[in-house]
Design a protein around this motif. Sequence first.
Motif: not given
Length: 171
Positions: A127-140
């Motif tokens: 395991p490695r510590d990480v910060s990340f970003t999730v971008k949701i462009q479209r729901f469905g």
Amino acid sequence: MIHRKLLVATAILASAVTAACSDMTAPKNDPGVLTAVARGATVVATIHGGGTAEMQPRGLAAGRTAFGMEVTLLADGSATGHFDCVDQHGDNLPGNIFGEVTSWSMEGTTVVLNVTGKLIPIPGGHPRDVSFTVKIQRFGGAGVGHWTLEAFGKLFCVELLTSGQIVYRPE
């Protein structure tokens, strides 16, 4: 035979993730939400979903994923909840990236989730510590739901749902 076992394992994992993410009562019992509401932050919306997705061109990773999320967005820009994505064995960068959603924002019509967690390379990574970003462009659902994942300053995943769904529910 190995490919068939992998498909079965993927289906089982996707079913478990989808089932775990479909409980609509979870945000109401989340201590993070209760703490945020107690300090005056109001709930704006919830996002939940899970299933499988196929990584599209432009990202560094290629292959299939199983993912799940349960997130509560608060008016002060903070968020609570969890995001998990497992890139399947056989992908060019297989691993499990997961963590707690800590804040959110909007980029036009795209919902941006900031996550602090871990990355575990498959097979046998540490395991490695990480910060990340999730971008949701479209729901469905399949063929419609679309999201991306950025980590280490790079766009890793451009995801198009193949099963399951991502749902946005305003409060």
